[in-house]
Design a protein around this motif. Structure first.
Motif, mmCIF file in Angstrom:
data_model
loop_
_atom_site.group_PDB
_atom_site.id
_atom_site.type_symbol
_atom_site.label_atom_id
_atom_site.label_comp_id
_atom_site.label_asym_id
_atom_site.label_seq_id
_atom_site.Cartn_x
_atom_site.Cartn_y
_atom_site.Cartn_z
ATOM 1 N N ASP A 101 0.855 -1.187 0.000
ATOM 2 C CA ASP A 101 0.000 0.000 0.000
ATOM 3 C C ASP A 101 0.888 1.233 0.000
ATOM 4 O O ASP A 101 1.568 1.524 0.988
ATOM 5 C CB ASP A 101 -0.909 -0.011 1.232
ATOM 6 C CG ASP A 101 -1.948 1.104 1.195
ATOM 7 O OD1 ASP A 101 -1.718 2.112 0.487
ATOM 8 O OD2 ASP A 101 -2.984 0.961 1.875
ATOM 9 N N ALA A 102 0.893 1.959 -1.114
ATOM 10 C CA ALA A 102 1.784 3.103 -1.272
ATOM 11 C C ALA A 102 1.382 4.281 -0.391
ATOM 12 O O ALA A 102 2.168 5.208 -0.201
ATOM 13 C CB ALA A 102 1.827 3.531 -2.739
ATOM 14 N N GLU A 103 0.168 4.262 0.131
ATOM 15 C CA GLU A 103 -0.293 5.409 0.915
ATOM 16 C C GLU A 103 -0.366 5.116 2.411
ATOM 17 O O GLU A 103 -0.576 6.025 3.205
ATOM 18 C CB GLU A 103 -1.670 5.862 0.404
ATOM 19 C CG GLU A 103 -1.612 6.419 -1.023
ATOM 20 C CD GLU A 103 -2.976 6.813 -1.550
ATOM 21 O OE1 GLU A 103 -3.974 6.248 -1.052
ATOM 22 O OE2 GLU A 103 -3.028 7.649 -2.457
ATOM 23 N N LEU A 104 -0.179 3.855 2.776
ATOM 24 C CA LEU A 104 -0.307 3.475 4.178
ATOM 25 C C LEU A 104 0.756 4.184 5.036
ATOM 26 O O LEU A 104 1.947 4.131 4.741
ATOM 27 C CB LEU A 104 -0.147 1.951 4.314
ATOM 28 C CG LEU A 104 -0.374 1.360 5.705
ATOM 29 C CD1 LEU A 104 -1.838 1.531 6.128
ATOM 30 C CD2 LEU A 104 -0.009 -0.117 5.711
ATOM 31 N N GLY A 105 0.321 4.839 6.089
ATOM 32 C CA GLY A 105 1.256 5.463 7.027
ATOM 33 C C GLY A 105 1.891 6.744 6.546
ATOM 34 O O GLY A 105 2.788 7.285 7.210
ATOM 35 N N LEU A 114 -5.452 14.217 -15.974
ATOM 36 C CA LEU A 114 -4.961 12.972 -16.573
ATOM 37 C C LEU A 114 -6.079 11.947 -16.762
ATOM 38 O O LEU A 114 -6.112 11.241 -17.758
ATOM 39 C CB LEU A 114 -3.844 12.408 -15.695
ATOM 40 C CG LEU A 114 -2.844 11.497 -16.375
ATOM 41 C CD1 LEU A 114 -1.492 11.579 -15.684
ATOM 42 C CD2 LEU A 114 -3.319 10.068 -16.330
ATOM 43 N N ARG A 115 -6.975 11.888 -15.799
ATOM 44 C CA ARG A 115 -8.023 10.868 -15.882
ATOM 45 C C ARG A 115 -8.948 11.108 -17.074
ATOM 46 O O ARG A 115 -9.534 10.167 -17.597
ATOM 47 C CB ARG A 115 -8.860 10.870 -14.598
ATOM 48 C CG ARG A 115 -8.059 10.501 -13.374
ATOM 49 C CD ARG A 115 -8.929 10.479 -12.145
ATOM 50 N NE ARG A 115 -8.107 10.516 -10.949
ATOM 51 C CZ ARG A 115 -8.568 10.320 -9.726
ATOM 52 N NH1 ARG A 115 -9.834 10.080 -9.537
ATOM 53 N NH2 ARG A 115 -7.765 10.379 -8.697
ATOM 54 N N TRP A 123 0.772 -0.324 -13.985
ATOM 55 C CA TRP A 123 1.570 0.440 -13.011
ATOM 56 C C TRP A 123 1.409 -0.112 -11.604
ATOM 57 O O TRP A 123 2.305 -0.011 -10.769
ATOM 58 C CB TRP A 123 1.220 1.928 -13.084
ATOM 59 C CG TRP A 123 1.889 2.603 -14.250
ATOM 60 C CD1 TRP A 123 1.371 2.788 -15.504
ATOM 61 C CD2 TRP A 123 3.220 3.137 -14.287
ATOM 62 N NE1 TRP A 123 2.301 3.406 -16.306
ATOM 63 C CE2 TRP A 123 3.437 3.636 -15.600
ATOM 64 C CE3 TRP A 123 4.242 3.252 -13.350
ATOM 65 C CZ2 TRP A 123 4.639 4.230 -15.988
ATOM 66 C CZ3 TRP A 123 5.439 3.849 -13.720
ATOM 67 C CH2 TRP A 123 5.621 4.332 -15.026
ATOM 68 N N ARG A 124 0.252 -0.726 -11.332
ATOM 69 C CA ARG A 124 0.092 -1.359 -10.017
ATOM 70 C C ARG A 124 1.001 -2.585 -9.906
ATOM 71 O O ARG A 124 1.619 -2.822 -8.864
ATOM 72 C CB ARG A 124 -1.364 -1.752 -9.789
ATOM 73 C CG ARG A 124 -1.608 -2.359 -8.410
ATOM 74 C CD ARG A 124 -3.044 -2.795 -8.243
ATOM 75 N NE ARG A 124 -3.933 -1.664 -8.040
ATOM 76 C CZ ARG A 124 -5.089 -1.490 -8.677
ATOM 77 N NH1 ARG A 124 -5.481 -2.362 -9.577
ATOM 78 N NH2 ARG A 124 -5.853 -0.459 -8.402
ATOM 79 N N LEU A 125 1.092 -3.350 -10.981
ATOM 80 C CA LEU A 125 1.987 -4.509 -10.965
ATOM 81 C C LEU A 125 3.440 -4.058 -10.849
ATOM 82 O O LEU A 125 4.250 -4.685 -10.158
ATOM 83 C CB LEU A 125 1.785 -5.327 -12.241
ATOM 84 C CG LEU A 125 2.504 -6.671 -12.318
ATOM 85 C CD1 LEU A 125 2.162 -7.551 -11.110
ATOM 86 C CD2 LEU A 125 2.143 -7.400 -13.614
ATOM 87 N N ARG A 126 3.770 -2.962 -11.519
ATOM 88 C CA ARG A 126 5.121 -2.406 -11.364
ATOM 89 C C ARG A 126 5.362 -2.002 -9.914
ATOM 90 O O ARG A 126 6.465 -2.181 -9.384
ATOM 91 C CB ARG A 126 5.285 -1.201 -12.297
ATOM 92 C CG ARG A 126 5.369 -1.598 -13.764
ATOM 93 C CD ARG A 126 5.321 -0.399 -14.689
ATOM 94 N NE ARG A 126 5.561 -0.807 -16.078
ATOM 95 C CZ ARG A 126 5.479 0.014 -17.113
ATOM 96 N NH1 ARG A 126 5.141 1.282 -16.940
ATOM 97 N NH2 ARG A 126 5.729 -0.429 -18.331
ATOM 98 N N MET A 127 4.348 -1.424 -9.282
ATOM 99 C CA MET A 127 4.488 -1.035 -7.875
ATOM 100 C C MET A 127 4.840 -2.253 -7.027
ATOM 101 O O MET A 127 5.753 -2.203 -6.182
ATOM 102 C CB MET A 127 3.174 -0.401 -7.394
ATOM 103 C CG MET A 127 3.169 -0.001 -5.924
ATOM 104 S SD MET A 127 1.544 0.592 -5.369
ATOM 105 C CE MET A 127 0.679 -0.964 -5.135
ATOM 106 N N ALA A 130 -2.656 6.104 -8.818
ATOM 107 C CA ALA A 130 -3.639 7.020 -8.239
ATOM 108 C C ALA A 130 -4.038 8.109 -9.228
ATOM 109 O O ALA A 130 -5.205 8.522 -9.282
ATOM 110 C CB ALA A 130 -3.068 7.642 -6.964
ATOM 111 N N ALA A 131 -3.080 8.566 -10.021
ATOM 112 C CA ALA A 131 -3.375 9.623 -10.998
ATOM 113 C C ALA A 131 -4.390 9.160 -12.030
ATOM 114 O O ALA A 131 -5.148 9.959 -12.584
ATOM 115 C CB ALA A 131 -2.085 10.067 -11.691
#
Lengths: 286, 136
Positions: A6-10, A41-42, A57-61, A110-111
């Motif tokens: 989770d890139a946004e956790l914490g 962008l969306r 991009w999620r898989l890259r994350m 997220a973008a």
């Protein structure tokens, strides 16, 4: 059982502040500019293209986050072989780079309207302790695979995508990642170039044997994440390229060319029979 | 068969630069970095090294030109057949990268011939294999 990425956790807590402080040091040192505006962008892409961007991009994350574990494991190998503190610092910085990459990839997710969150395999990646060889030879093998093979291929793949990408946020993100991949690859080449001559002739023979395994494993891993599908329309392909989404067959071809024209000759310069190792690589299922 | 990159100048140039970038890092000759030796790959050095790669100097101009090429029009993708993948990606809570997920993607791609939600994600580094080919 899985683990959460989770890139946004914490991000809002105490550790988030320390995380930003450390990344700030690195970004100032590199002269990175701010990320481009993403508000429109969306609306700029179709739902289909946006969904592809989010998924990729999620898989890259996830993959970049996993790679942090590889460098963290490599740090242990570098400690065991008695490497210089400066080497250990560099390896730890590379582990931090990969967490940062995961965060950057999550920002792109997220973008495009996706959640920068996923579930991945429970056990994070690490590096093997190669049996029957010295700690230095073991560390050298791991540096060879990570830097001379995997990250050198990554430089080619990310550079290719960066050249074709036109969406500002994507280009900015690929800029950050490419700069780090370059230093990661160079670390591997530098370490192997320095360590291999002192290990003796027998180690060269053993490394040639290891390369057959390493090349086969690398090819299987690359092909897993470079899927080949029928060509989309030219216009759709252009939209995907703008977002840093490569065509699978192009990427596979680039991977093979990078191995044949760059990695094999350069390993040959180090005294390794990489040509035989590549042609005789142990084929593994993707 | 003619390689697609060979007939698309932008792709050919991107490919040339990619190989040049890889060659630049592989032929990099820095000071000693091995065990017991000093190394100077500080963040600043790394950034300078990246900037100094031959490929980097030439990238920006053509990429700006390439911006005009990006299709702004919408093309309907036949992505409806990627619903199976979409089911696996409900708001980011799906087991991305697990064997089950990748197997599902491969299955969908085989049936539909599409890249579905998976494009290139092979940046790595992957975990090095042991001598028997097993992961750490």
């Amino acid at each position: 059982m899985t683990r959460t990425v989770d890139a946004e956790l914490g991000a809002a807590g105490v550790f988030g502040a320390e995380h930003r402080r450390l990344l700030g040091y690195l970004q100032r040192a590199r002269g990175d500019g701010p990320a481009p505006e993403t508000s429109a962008l969306r609306e700029r892409y179709t739902d289909d293209v946006r969904a592809t961007a989010v998924g990729t991009w999620r898989l890259r994350m996830v993959n970049e986050h996993r790679s942090s574990g590889v460098f963290a494991g490599l740090h242990g190998a570098m400690m065991e072989c008695g490497s210089a503190f400066a080497v250990q610092t560099t390896v730890l910085r590379m582990a931090l780079d990969e967490v940062h990459h995961a965060e950057l990839c999550g920002r792109v997710v997220a973008a495009f309207g996706g959640a920068p969150r996923a579930e991945a395999e429970a056990v994070p990646a690490s590096v093997p302790r190669h049996t029957g060889v010295s700690p230095l030879e073991s560390a050298m093998r791991n540096a060879l695979f990570v830097g001379c093979l995997a990250e050198t291929v990554a430089v080619a793949l990310v550079s290719h995508e960066r050249s074709l990408a036109t969406e500002p946020l994507v280009r900015w993100t690929l800029d950050q990642i490419l700069g780090d991949e370059v230093s990661h690859a160079r670390f591997g080449w530098t370490f192997v170039r320095d360590a291999l001559p002192g290990l003796g002739v027998e180690a060269v023979v053993r490394t040639n044997a290891y390369l057959r395994v390493a090349f086969g494993y690398l090819e299987a891993a690359e092909h897993t994440f470079l899927p080949v599908a029928d060509d989309p329309s030219a216009e759709l392909a252009a939209q995907r390229e703008a977002l840093g989404l490569c065509r699978g067959q192009d990427a596979r071809d680039l991977f093979a060319d990078t191995v044949r024209t760059v990695i094999v000759p350069q390993l040959g310069e180090l005294g390794l029979d990489a040509a035989s190792a590549w042609s005789g690589r142990r084929r593994m299922a993707a | 068969m003619v390689h697609p990159d060979a007939v698309n100048p932008r792709h050919a140039e991107a490919r040339r630069r990619a190989l040049l970038a890889a060659a630049a890092v592989a032929s990099f000759a820095a000071g000693a970095a091995g065990c017991g030796a000093a190394v100077s790959l500080s963040p600043g050095d790394a950034a300078s090294a990246a900037d100094g790669a031959p490929v980097q100097a030439a990238v920006d101009a053509s990429s700006r030109d390439a911006a005009a090429d990006a299709g702004a029009d919408v093309v309907a993708d036949a992505a409806a057949s990627c619903d199976d993948c979409a089911l696996l990606l409900p708001n980011g809570t799906l087991p991305a990268c697990t064997p089950a997920y990748l197997a599902c993607l491969r299955d969908v791609m085989t049936r539909t011939g599409q890249g579905c939600t998976l494009a290139c994600a092979a940046w790595g580094p992957f975990a090095p294999p042991a001598m028997d080919g097993a992961e750490a």
